[in-house]
Design an enzyme around this catalytic site. Structure first.
Site, PDB file in Angstrom:
ATOM      1  CG  ASP A  83      -1.788   1.249   1.280  1.00  0.00           C
ATOM      2  OD1 ASP A  83      -2.759   1.280   0.501  1.00  0.00           O
ATOM      3  OD2 ASP A  83      -1.499   2.187   2.053  1.00  0.00           O
TER       4      ASP A  83
ATOM      5  CE1 TYR B 101       0.257   7.910   2.712  1.00  0.00           C
ATOM      6  CE2 TYR B 101       0.906   5.689   2.119  1.00  0.00           C
ATOM      7  CZ  TYR B 101       0.004   6.564   2.690  1.00  0.00           C
ATOM      8  OH  TYR B 101      -1.156   6.083   3.257  1.00  0.00           O
TER       9      TYR B 101
ATOM     10  CG  HIS C 208      -5.557   9.308   0.510  1.00  0.00           C
ATOM     11  ND1 HIS C 208      -4.229   9.494   0.257  1.00  0.00           N
ATOM     12  CD2 HIS C 208      -5.593   8.756   1.750  1.00  0.00           C
ATOM     13  CE1 HIS C 208      -3.492   9.082   1.280  1.00  0.00           C
ATOM     14  NE2 HIS C 208      -4.302   8.629   2.201  1.00  0.00           N
TER      15      HIS C 208
ATOM     16  N   GLY D  61      -0.558   3.721  15.480  1.00  0.00           N
ATOM     17  CA  GLY D  61       0.624   4.558  15.280  1.00  0.00           C
ATOM     18  C   GLY D  61       1.781   4.193  16.199  1.00  0.00           C
TER      19      GLY D  61
HETATM   20  N1  NAP Z   1      -5.546   5.877   4.036  1.00  0.00           N
HETATM   21  C1  NAP Z   1      -5.008   6.665   4.937  1.00  0.00           C
HETATM   22  O1  NAP Z   1      -5.461   7.800   5.161  1.00  0.00           O
HETATM   23  C2  NAP Z   1      -3.836   6.175   5.722  1.00  0.00           C
HETATM   24  C3  NAP Z   1      -3.386   6.886   6.847  1.00  0.00           C
HETATM   25  C4  NAP Z   1      -2.301   6.394   7.548  1.00  0.00           C
HETATM   26  C5  NAP Z   1      -1.673   5.221   7.143  1.00  0.00           C
HETATM   27  N2  NAP Z   1      -2.106   4.562   6.030  1.00  0.00           N
HETATM   28  C6  NAP Z   1      -1.447   3.308   5.574  1.00  0.00           C
HETATM   29  O2  NAP Z   1      -1.397   2.403   6.668  1.00  0.00           O
HETATM   30  C7  NAP Z   1      -0.051   2.005   6.900  1.00  0.00           C
HETATM   31  C8  NAP Z   1       0.146   1.729   8.372  1.00  0.00           C
HETATM   32  O3  NAP Z   1      -0.189   2.884   9.146  1.00  0.00           O
HETATM   33  P1  NAP Z   1       0.677   3.234  10.418  1.00  0.00           P
HETATM   34  O4  NAP Z   1       2.093   3.369  10.018  1.00  0.00           O
HETATM   35  O5  NAP Z   1       0.041   4.356  11.114  1.00  0.00           O
HETATM   36  O6  NAP Z   1       0.513   1.852  11.224  1.00  0.00           O
HETATM   37  P2  NAP Z   1       0.787   1.397  12.724  1.00  0.00           P
HETATM   38  O7  NAP Z   1       1.150  -0.035  12.624  1.00  0.00           O
HETATM   39  O8  NAP Z   1      -0.335   1.750  13.610  1.00  0.00           O
HETATM   40  O9  NAP Z   1       2.049   2.246  13.196  1.00  0.00           O
HETATM   41  C9  NAP Z   1       3.305   1.976  12.642  1.00  0.00           C
HETATM   42  C10 NAP Z   1       4.381   2.596  13.499  1.00  0.00           C
HETATM   43  O10 NAP Z   1       4.404   1.984  14.794  1.00  0.00           O
HETATM   44  C11 NAP Z   1       5.757   1.742  15.189  1.00  0.00           C
HETATM   45  N3  NAP Z   1       5.964   0.300  15.201  1.00  0.00           N
HETATM   46  C12 NAP Z   1       5.505  -0.622  14.305  1.00  0.00           C
HETATM   47  N4  NAP Z   1       5.891  -1.848  14.646  1.00  0.00           N
HETATM   48  C13 NAP Z   1       6.608  -1.724  15.778  1.00  0.00           C
HETATM   49  C14 NAP Z   1       7.263  -2.667  16.613  1.00  0.00           C
HETATM   50  N5  NAP Z   1       7.245  -3.976  16.338  1.00  0.00           N
HETATM   51  N6  NAP Z   1       7.899  -2.196  17.718  1.00  0.00           N
HETATM   52  C15 NAP Z   1       7.913  -0.886  18.001  1.00  0.00           C
HETATM   53  N7  NAP Z   1       7.312   0.057  17.238  1.00  0.00           N
HETATM   54  C16 NAP Z   1       6.670  -0.360  16.135  1.00  0.00           C
HETATM   55  C17 NAP Z   1       6.636   2.413  14.131  1.00  0.00           C
HETATM   56  O11 NAP Z   1       6.834   3.782  14.465  1.00  0.00           O
HETATM   57  P3  NAP Z   1       8.148   4.335  15.203  1.00  0.00           P
HETATM   58  O12 NAP Z   1       9.176   3.236  15.306  1.00  0.00           O
HETATM   59  O13 NAP Z   1       8.571   5.445  14.339  1.00  0.00           O
HETATM   60  O14 NAP Z   1       7.658   4.781  16.535  1.00  0.00           O
HETATM   61  C18 NAP Z   1       5.752   2.356  12.901  1.00  0.00           C
HETATM   62  O15 NAP Z   1       6.073   3.305  11.908  1.00  0.00           O
HETATM   63  C19 NAP Z   1       0.791   3.137   6.312  1.00  0.00           C
HETATM   64  O16 NAP Z   1       2.101   2.745   5.984  1.00  0.00           O
HETATM   65  C20 NAP Z   1      -0.018   3.491   5.092  1.00  0.00           C
HETATM   66  O17 NAP Z   1       0.264   2.556   4.052  1.00  0.00           O
HETATM   67  C21 NAP Z   1      -3.181   5.006   5.331  1.00  0.00           C
END
Ligand code: NAP
Length: 352
Positions: free
Chosen positions: A48, A53, A119, A208
């Site tokens: 995705d 981005y 989006h 997040g």
């Molecule tokens: N449609 C939309 O409007 C929209 C909006 C947002 C996202 N998205 C999509 O959804 C995807 C996922 O969203 P998200 O990044 O917010 O997901 P999330 O899984 O809630 O948060 C990911 C963040 O959490 C931390 N993390 C993840 N795994 C970890 C672990 N095992 N241990 C410690 N920290 C960890 C990392 O941040 P840190 O290490 O930096 O703290 C990572 O960047 C995005 O990449 C994008 O493709 C879509």
């Protein structure tokens, strides 16, 4: 990793998808390519991204990875339009959609986009105009399937009803925020998606980063984490999410994780994967190590009593009317009485 049908009419996708919002931001290209290799090597098929981005750099990084490995025919690549319209255009207007798709095709280095999301809702553009543009792209073979992100229930229903009435492509996928920390989608959006046979690909499944347990109640985050970099960032901003409710949910996740000898992130992902209508979780990560840890959640199937504990601890607290009216005596919403299952059985009417 198992596979799911993305809604009734969508492609077959892995139950865990690679979100690439960090590419070109927290994650440099070399690490991003390691993550893509890891993801493909572990059986992942849904990638995705979005035109916004890192200003298109995420799409470019994916495109260069695809070219280096001889193509992405084994992958379903999803990207999005709406928030970066060309000058003189509205977000989801025909001119914008048709121009934006060309930019994404070029950056991804592909002839067709497998899944093209709008989006978010555009109040200034009638959805029939957007749907006609998308229909022309499907007819031209530049887009295979369409989806929407960030809409309310009535907006999603209007999109689906308009598409059916006009013979235009009905969305196969919905991309909402959804996690144990934010279940607002269950009020209207999830029922509408289920009614229309749409598969969900939830974003921010770990809130997040909150659901890893990395942020405590007493200290504002510092260091190389999302909220350490910027405590005010997005819906996960520290002051917005540092609430008693959040810590009640985290407490339940921590307790279930301890019983299973698993990280909290696995429990949060397993709960979400088993919810009705969820086809594929968008895993966000800043490194291959985080991605690898999160992919290890794929085989975890929580027993009903653990699912129940998490569901109760995170109950969204529906207003009395009309939502509360459909709650049962125990205070569990009617969606919580639907059968939930493990990965590979929650995504659609036709799990494989
Ligand atoms: N449609 C939309 O409007 C929209 C909006 C947002 C996202 N998205 C999509 O959804 C995807 C996922 O969203 P998200 O990044 O917010 O997901 P999330 O899984 O809630 O948060 C990911 C963040 O959490 C931390 N993390 C993840 N795994 C970890 C672990 N095992 N241990 C410690 N920290 C960890 C990392 O941040 P840190 O290490 O930096 O703290 C990572 O960047 C995005 O990449 C994008 O493709 C879509």
């Amino acid at each position: 990793m198992s596979l799911n049908s993305l809604g009734r009419a969508g492609p077959i996708v892995s139950t865990h998808a690679l979100g690439t919002m960090t590419f070109g931001a927290e994650t440099d290209e070399a690490e991003a390519h390691r993550m893509l290799d890891l993801f493909a090597g572990r059986g992942g098929t849904l990638i995705d991204t979005a035109d916004v981005y890192s200003g298109g750099v995420s799409e470019e990084i994916i495109g260069r990875w695809g070219r280096a490995r001889g193509g992405m025919a084994d992958m379903i690549v999803a990207t999005k339009c709406r928030f970066a319209p060309p000058a003189g255009s509205r977000g989801a207007a025909r001119r914008s959609v048709l121009r934006c798709v060309e930019g994404s095709l070029s950056r991804l280095g592909t002839d067709a986009i497998d899944l093209y999301f709008v989006h978010g809702w555009d109040k200034d553009t009638d959805p029939v105009e957007t749907l006609r543009a998308l229909g022309d792209l499907v007819t031209a073979g530049k887009v295979h399937h369409v989806g929407w992100s960030n809409v309310t229930g009535w907006q999603l229903e209007r999109i689906c009803a308009t598409a059916r009435a006009e013979g235009l492509p009905v969305p196969v996928a919905l991309q909402p925020q959804y996690s144990l920390l934010d279940r607002g989608v269950e009020w209207e959006v999830l029922p509408c998606a289920l009614e229309n046979g749409i598969g969900m690909t939830p974003w921010s499944p770990l809130g997040g980063g909150w659901l890893t347990g990395k942020y405590g109640a007493g200290a504002r985050p510092t260091g190389a984490t999302r909220l350490g970099d910027d405590p005010e960032r997005g819906l996960e901003a520290y002051d917005r999410r540092n609430t008693a409710r959040t810590h009640t949910v985290l407490g339940a996740v921590r307790a279930v994780a301890a019983r299973h000898g698993r990280p909290m992130s696995h429990v949060a992902l397993a709960w979400l994967q088993a919810r009705p209508g969820v086809a594929s979780l968008l895993l966000g990560a800043r490194s291959a190590a985080q991605l690898s840890a999160n992919l290890d959640a794929a085989g975890l199937c929580l027993p009903p009593e653990d699912m129940d504990e998490l569901t109760r601890a995170s109950a969204p607290g529906l207003p009395d009317y009309p939502y509360g009216f459909v709650q049962d005596w125990s205070g569990v919403s009617h969606w919580d009485r639907l059968g939930t299952g493990c990965a590979g059985s929650g995504g659609s009417a036709d799990p494989i």
